[in-house]
Design an enzyme around this catalytic site. Structure first.
Site, PDB file in Angstrom:
ATOM      1  CG  ASP A   1      -1.723  -1.245   1.157  1.00 24.94           C
ATOM      2  OD1 ASP A   1      -1.420  -2.309   1.006  1.00 24.94           O
ATOM      3  OD2 ASP A   1      -3.141  -0.865   1.570  1.00 24.94           O
TER       4      ASP A   1
ATOM      5  CG  ASN B   1     -11.066   0.183   2.766  1.00 26.20           C
ATOM      6  OD1 ASN B   1      -9.967  -0.354   2.473  1.00 26.20           O
ATOM      7  ND2 ASN B   1     -11.290   0.740   3.917  1.00 26.20           N
ATOM      8  CG  HIS B   2      -9.431   3.642   2.345  1.00 25.09           C
ATOM      9  ND1 HIS B   2     -10.431   4.539   3.170  1.00 25.09           N
ATOM     10  CD2 HIS B   2      -8.660   3.289   3.267  1.00 25.09           C
ATOM     11  CE1 HIS B   2     -10.221   4.088   4.445  1.00 25.09           C
ATOM     12  NE2 HIS B   2      -9.204   3.361   4.546  1.00 25.09           N
TER      13      HIS B   2
ATOM     14  CG  HIS C   1      -1.158   0.423   5.568  1.00 26.37           C
ATOM     15  ND1 HIS C   1      -1.060   1.857   5.612  1.00 26.37           N
ATOM     16  CD2 HIS C   1      -1.936  -0.001   4.768  1.00 26.37           C
ATOM     17  CE1 HIS C   1      -1.706   2.125   4.716  1.00 26.37           C
ATOM     18  NE2 HIS C   1      -2.428   1.208   4.168  1.00 26.37           N
TER      19      HIS C   1
END
Length: 287
Positions: A30, A89-90, A203
């Site tokens: 990420d 999701n973001h 993360h």
């Protein structure tokens, strides 16, 4: 399901029409905000030269301001050498992203979003020397936001596999999920049917990389690319204050200083898509 079919061949790479016996796929964890994008711009070339991946995949759902993706952030990472972009999701946090689906863009979103959701949850991408590699994006449901209306990732992956399997034996799954148990379950569910199941979202790079008995490489989380002096990329002061007081505050990406780039390298037999190895990658340096 709409499937993306696109080339990731760079202009400096000659197309080889004879597939080699093995291919390596690099996955970058990420990418968080500007520090993460700058880290990729600084180091991805050297990683590519060292490991010679056929395809470089990166999760980019936090690439713009720590939440979402913009056209400029996409272009910046594309210029840095990322071939295929996965999300989670973001991904809808920035309005720009709706323009990034389609039109030859190499961006996928979780396949288990509703059918009316823009974009596609899988694609087949031609790599740097001509090999075709499938990429599938899924999102977990355990401890995730229920308002996202995501369906079962276990059901959705079947449709995606059928689409990708028409073109190639090699398929990489980015499973964007919170719960390690759900990630491990997906790894075993797809054991022997995909080349790799790579976890994202939390993360923090895990140390459980392995090749399952059926030839599927697995890791619970590939890690993060962004500021080290942080709480999963965000300002530690803001996060700590929220935990101490219970008062919600807008998260901010931590300031650049020391940064890290995390990911994995998966080596796959091209003829049958079975993984031979998975290696964790990590580099930390002063930006």
């Amino acid at each position: 399901m709409l499937m993306i079919i696109a080339d990731a061949v760079r202009s400096s790479d000659a197309l080889d029409t004879k597939p080699s016996r093995f291919v390596s796929i690099m996955f970058i964890g990420d990418i968080v905000g500007r520090p993460g994008r700058r880290a990729v711009a600084q180091k991805l070339d050297s990683w590519a030269a060292k490991y010679r991946p056929e395809l470089i995949i990166a999760n980019v759902e936090n690439a713009a301001g720590g939440s979402g993706l913009t056209i400029d952030a996409y272009k910046e990472l594309d210029d840095a050498g990322v071939d295929v972009f996965t999300s989670g999701n973001h991904i809808w946090a920035k309005k720009d992203v709706f323009k990034l689906f389609g039109s030859g863009k190499r961006l996928v979103r979780p396949a288990n979003f509703p059918k009316r959701t823009p974009g596609s949850g899988c694609g087949v991408f031609r790599g740097r020397t001509g090999h075709e590699i499938g990429v599938i994006n899924l999102m977990g449901r355990v401890f995730m936001d229920p308002h996202l209306l995501a369906g079962s990732p276990f059901d959705s992956v079947e449709t995606a596999l059928a689409e990708v399997g028409r073109r190639t034996h090699v398929s990489i799954v980015d499973f964007h999920a919170e719960a390690t148990s759900e990630k491990q379950a997906m790894g075993w569910y797809l054991n022997g049917r995909v080349s790799a199941v790579i976890g994202t979202h939390t993360h923090v790079q895990t140390a459980d990389e392995k090749v399952l008995p059926g030839g599927t490489a697995y890791i619970s989380d590939a890690g993060m690319t962004g500021p080290t002096d942080s709480v999963i990329g965000m300002s530690k002061k803001i996060i700590i204050e929220k935990l101490l007081t219970g008062v919600s505050r807008r998260y901010e990406v931590a300031r650049a200083g020391e940064v890290e780039m995390n990911g994995v390298l998966v080596k796959v037999r091209y003829s049958n898509g079975r993984a031979l190895s998975i290696e964790r990658l990590q580099e930390v340096w002063q930006l």
